[in-house]
Scaffold this active site. Structure first.
Site, PDB file in Angstrom:
ATOM      1  N   GLU A   1      46.176  -1.610  29.278  1.00 23.96           N
ATOM      2  CA  GLU A   1      47.416  -2.337  29.113  1.00 23.96           C
ATOM      3  C   GLU A   1      48.217  -1.683  27.987  1.00 23.96           C
ATOM      4  OE1 GLU A   1      48.007  -6.812  28.071  1.00 23.96           O
ATOM      5  OE2 GLU A   1      46.818  -6.672  29.912  1.00 23.96           O
TER       6      GLU A   1
ATOM      7  N   HIS B   1      51.952  -8.968  31.091  1.00 21.68           N
ATOM      8  CA  HIS B   1      51.227  -9.914  30.229  1.00 21.68           C
ATOM      9  C   HIS B   1      52.204 -10.955  29.651  1.00 21.68           C
ATOM     10  CE1 HIS B   1      47.389 -10.275  27.552  1.00 21.68           C
ATOM     11  NE2 HIS B   1      47.933 -11.460  27.769  1.00 21.68           N
TER      12      HIS B   1
ATOM     13  N   ARG C   1      42.144 -11.561  31.083  1.00 22.27           N
ATOM     14  CA  ARG C   1      42.222 -10.286  30.374  1.00 22.27           C
ATOM     15  C   ARG C   1      41.917  -9.179  31.380  1.00 22.27           C
ATOM     16  NH1 ARG C   1      44.691 -12.531  26.954  1.00 22.27           N
ATOM     17  NH2 ARG C   1      44.244 -12.675  24.726  1.00 22.27           N
TER      18      ARG C   1
HETATM   19  C1  DGY Z   1      46.838 -15.301  24.869  1.00 22.59           C
HETATM   20  O1  DGY Z   1      47.374 -16.175  24.190  1.00 22.59           O
HETATM   21  O2  DGY Z   1      45.664 -14.982  24.724  1.00 22.59           O
HETATM   22  C2  DGY Z   1      47.684 -14.650  25.926  1.00 22.59           C
HETATM   23  O3  DGY Z   1      47.077 -13.615  26.535  1.00 22.59           O
HETATM   24  C3  DGY Z   1      49.061 -14.330  25.417  1.00 22.59           C
HETATM   25  O4  DGY Z   1      49.694 -15.551  25.337  1.00 22.59           O
END
Ligand code: DGY
Length: 329
Positions: free
Chosen positions: A269, A288, A240
Site C-alpha cells: 500500500e 484506504h 488490512r
Molecule cells: C484504521 O483506523 O485502522 C483504518 O484503517 C483507517 O481509518
C-alpha cells in the site's frame, strides 16, 4: 511538569479538531508534507517529544523507541495499530492509544459501498457510459450479482464486522461469521451463524474481511482459501492488505476462480497504478478510505488528541491498547 512544557508531534496534517486541544496544552511539531516522513525523518520529528499523534504509515518499533527516551505516549490516529510494536512499547513504559468506535459506522458503510459497487459492476458501468458504448437498453447488459437474499460471510465479527452484519439484515441476507471469539447474544439478536472459515468461504456469495492484522491473520486468505470460494463470489477487504495474499488474489481474479474483489486495503500500500489489481475489470481498489468521512475524521482527530493529553497527564485515556500494563493500577 506543567502542561505547556510538553512537546508533541503530529506526523501529518489532521483535522483541526485534533489540534486545537493540543495547542492549548503543548508545543506542537507537525509534519507539513502530504507524504509520510521516512523513518529517519520520523525519528527527527519525534526527537525530544513527550507524545505523538501517529498514523498507520508510521512504523514505531523498539529500536526507535530506545532512541526516543522522552516519548511516553503514542496516540495512533486509527483503530488499527499494527504499525506499532505494542509489546516493545509496553516494555519501555510507552502508552499506546487508538481510535476505536468513532469510525465503526463509516467503515461499515464503506464496506457496503464496495460490496454493492462490485456486485452491481458500478465502475465498469460508469466506464461503459463514459466510453460512449451506451447505445440501448439491453437484457444482458452488465449483469451483476443479486445482493438481496444472498449469503454474506463476515470474517472477524468485531465492532466493524457487527455493523456490517446489522446492515446485511436490511438486505435479507443469510449471515455467516468466522471469529474465534464468539458473541452468542449478538449472533442470536442479528441472525448470525458462526461457522468454521472453510465453510464460510465455500457457502458465501460475499466474503468480507474485518480482522485486525496479527501474526494469526497475516495471509489468512491465500490460494487454498480462494479456491474454496464460489466462482460467483465477491471478496471485500476493509481490514488490512496483508490479510490477503496479493498474488493469489490476482491469480484467482484472472482465472475466474472468484468473480470479483473490492479492496479498501492492499499489500503493498499504495499499489502502483500499473498493478494488475488496479487494472482488472473485476477488481475495485480504493485508497484506504473506508473511514474517510468529514465527521469520522473529526472524531478520530478529537479522540487521538484526548488520548494523548490524558496519557501525558498520567490519566487513563479514553482508548488505549496497553494502559493496563503501563499505567499504575
Ligand atoms: C484504521 O483506523 O485502522 C483504518 O484503517 C483507517 O481509518
Amino acid at each position: 511538569m506543567s502542561p505547556n512544557q510538553w512537546t508533541v508531534a503530529i506526523t501529518r496534517e489532521i483535522p483541526e479538531a485534533g489540534i486545537t486541544p493540543l495547542r492549548e496544552a503543548a508545543a506542537i511539531k507537525q509534519w507539513p508534507h502530504d507524504l509520510p516522513p521516512t523513518p529517519e525523518q520520523l525519528e527527527t520529528l519525534l526527537q525530544d517529544c513527550d507524545g505523538a499523534i501517529t498514523l498507520l504509515t508510521d512504523s514505531i518499533g523498539g529500536p526507535l523507541l530506545d532512541r526516543l527516551p522522552k516519548l511516553r505516549v503514542v496516540s495512533n490516529f486509527a483503530v488499527g495499530f499494527d504499525n506499532i510494536d505494542v509489546p516493545a512499547a509496553t516494555e519501555r513504559g510507552v502508552l499506546v492509544c487508538n481510535t476505536p468506535d468513532v469510525l465503526t459506522a463509516a467503515t461499515a458503510d464503506a464496506t457496503w459501498s464496495l460490496l454493492l459497487a462490485a456486485a452491481r459492476r458500478i465502475p465498469e458501468s460508469r466506464q461503459y457510459v463514459r466510453d460512449g458504448h451506451w447505445k440501448t437498453w439491453g437484457p444482458l447488459l452488465l449483469l451483476g450479482q443479486e445482493v438481496t437474499g444472498a449469503t454474506i460471510g463476515i470474517v472477524g465479527l468485531g465492532r466493524i464486522g457487527k455493523e456490517v452484519a446489522k446492515r446485511a439484515r436490511g438486505f435479507a441476507m443469510r449471515i455467516l461469521a468466522f471469529d474465534p471469539y464468539q458473541d452468542s447474544a449478538f449472533a442470536e439478536q442479528y441472525g448470525v451463524t458462526y461457522v468454521p472459515l472453510d465453510q464460510l468461504l465455500s457457502e458465501s456469495d460475499f466474503v468480507t474481511l474485518h480482522v485486525a492484522l496479527t501474526p494469526e491473520t497475516h495471509h489468512l486468505i491465500g490460494p487454498d482459501q480462494l479456491r474454496r470460494m464460489k466462482s460467483t463470489a465477491i471478496l471485500v477487504n476493509a481490514s488490512r492488505g496483508p490479510v490477503v495474499v496479493t498474488d493469489a488474489l490476482v491469480e484467482a481474479l484472472q482465472s475466474g476462480e472468484i468473480l470479483a474483489a473490492a479492496l479498501d486495503v492492499t499489500d503493498p500500500e499504495p499499489l502502483p497504478a500499473d498493478h494488475p489489481l488496479v487494472n482488472l475489470p473485476n477488481c475495485i481498489v480504493v485508497p484506504h478510505t473506508a473511514s474517510a468521512t468529514v465527521q469520522t475524521r473529526d472524531r478520530m482527530a478529537d479522540l487521538a488528541a484526548r488520548n494523548l493529553l490524558a496519557g501525558l497527564k498520567g490519566e487513563r485515556p479514553p482508548a488505549s491498547v496497553n494502559a493496563d500494563d503501563v499505567l499504575p493500577s
